[in-house]
Design an enzyme around this catalytic site. Structure first.
Site, PDB file in Angstrom:
ATOM      1  N   GLU A  97       0.703  61.539   2.756  1.00 41.54           N
ATOM      2  CA  GLU A  97      -0.586  61.840   2.123  1.00 41.54           C
ATOM      3  C   GLU A  97      -1.614  62.201   3.198  1.00 41.54           C
ATOM      4  O   GLU A  97      -1.448  61.868   4.367  1.00 41.54           O
ATOM      5  CB  GLU A  97      -1.062  60.669   1.264  1.00 41.54           C
ATOM      6  CG  GLU A  97      -1.157  59.338   1.994  1.00 41.54           C
ATOM      7  CD  GLU A  97      -2.570  58.993   2.421  1.00 41.54           C
ATOM      8  OE1 GLU A  97      -3.437  59.884   2.422  1.00 41.54           O
ATOM      9  OE2 GLU A  97      -2.785  57.825   2.792  1.00 41.54           O
ATOM     10  N   LYS A 137      -4.385  47.922  -0.500  1.00 42.77           N
ATOM     11  CA  LYS A 137      -5.532  47.612   0.359  1.00 42.77           C
ATOM     12  C   LYS A 137      -6.154  46.274  -0.062  1.00 42.77           C
ATOM     13  O   LYS A 137      -6.293  45.980  -1.242  1.00 42.77           O
ATOM     14  CB  LYS A 137      -6.556  48.748   0.291  1.00 42.77           C
ATOM     15  CG  LYS A 137      -6.021  50.046   0.891  1.00 42.77           C
ATOM     16  CD  LYS A 137      -7.027  51.155   0.805  1.00 42.77           C
ATOM     17  CE  LYS A 137      -6.513  52.430   1.465  1.00 42.77           C
ATOM     18  NZ  LYS A 137      -5.355  53.026   0.729  1.00 42.77           N
TER      19      LYS A 137
END
Length: 306
Positions: free
Chosen positions: A21, A155
């Site tokens: 990504e 995250k």
């Protein structure tokens, strides 16, 4: 969509390819370091025996695999936007430059025939989502896209427990690479168990191959690869930065998809570069592991065909 010649040939020949990504390039890493670090991640894929395919939108064209000029364009264009699946058509129509999230990378990689991709951390359910309904499109995209995402968990700014529950509901499998605990991005342990532990790239490749026989090839898989103990962020520093960063985001009116880059920048500035060091280390590790898995999967597919 334009697939880079090297990537297209590798896919056609059944060789290992790993998608990467690009949000980390334009929104996760500081300039001018982002361009050479992006090339380091690609090199980590090559070192693991696979062809790297960084995904992005350049002048309205979705690309799977970037040449040097396109990578530099993305790294240095201050107008580059963060593009998830829902924005792809709009950015393409307007001829824009965009970096792809986990969701849009998975979508475009699958269209190009790429099964494995690496990122830093998976998106997920945000804190307070019971009131805001704020949930990353990464989760629903993986529920309908048959790719393996190699990541260091989700995250730590997110609601990890709720994210794992949503992945279960959506039918997205979660594997822990040599761990029984789900990692927390900067930390090797988020405080949550992971249901299934795997020990080798060959074992992951076998699970990927088994999807065809049970009809789950259209569902995504998450391979959670913990950051190494040597590279993880100091836990007290992490918790302090998370608390102050969330408060600052609320104070500044930052919400939705803008929270992640805001907090990554907060961690970078307030940690004196320690979070950046950890981020780079975990992405490099994930890229290498993804390449090893892709190589094992390609070798398995080749032997089955022969």
């Amino acid at each position: 969509m334009l697939v880079h010649d090297e990537v297209r040939e590798a896919v056609a020949e059944g060789r290992a390819v790993v998608a990467l990504e690009s949000t980390i390039i334009s929104h996760g890493l500081p300039r001018p370091d982002n361009a050479h670090l992006a090339r380091e991640f690609e090199q980590a894929v090559r070192d693991g025996g696979a062809v790297p395919a960084t995904v992005a939108v350049i002048d309205g064209q979705a690309r799977v695999g970037l040449d040097d000029a396109a990578l530099d364009r993305l790294a240095n264009d201050e107008d580059a936007v963060k593009v998830s699946v829902r924005e792809l058509a709009t950015v393409a129509n307007r001829g824009g430059v965009g970096s792809t999230t986990v969701a849009s990378t998975a979508h475009l990689a699958a269209l190009a025939g790429v099964t494995v991709f690496a990122t830093g951390g998976l998106g997920g359910v945000h804190r307070g989502a019971q009131d805001t309904f704020d949930e990353s499109a990464d989760l629903t995209t993986l529920s309908r896209t048959g790719v393996l995402v190699v990541c260091a968990g989700v995250k730590s700014i997110l609601d990890v427990g709720a994210t794992l529950e949503r992945l279960e509901t959506l039918g997205v499998g979660v594997l822990g690479y040599r761990t029984d605990r789900f990692p927390g991005f900067y930390l090797d342990d988020s405080g949550h168990d992971v249901g299934w532990r795997v020990e080798s790239p060959r074992e992951v490749a076998a699970i990927l191959a088994a999807r065809e026989g049970v009809g789950t090839a259209g569902l995504g898989l998450v391979l959670a690869n913990p950051i190494s103990a040597d590279d993880e962020l100091d836990r007290e520093l992490h918790d302090r930065l998370l608390e102050t960063g969330l408060a600052a985001a609320e104070r500044d009116g930052v919400h939705g998809k803008d929270v992640t880059p805001y907090l990554l920048d907060w961690f970078h500035r307030e940690s004196g570069g320690e979070s950046l060091r950890a981020n780079v280390a975990l992405v490099r590790s994930n890229a290498r592991l993804a390449a090893e898995v892709a190589s094992a999967y390609a070798a398995r597919s080749s032997s089955t065909e022969s």
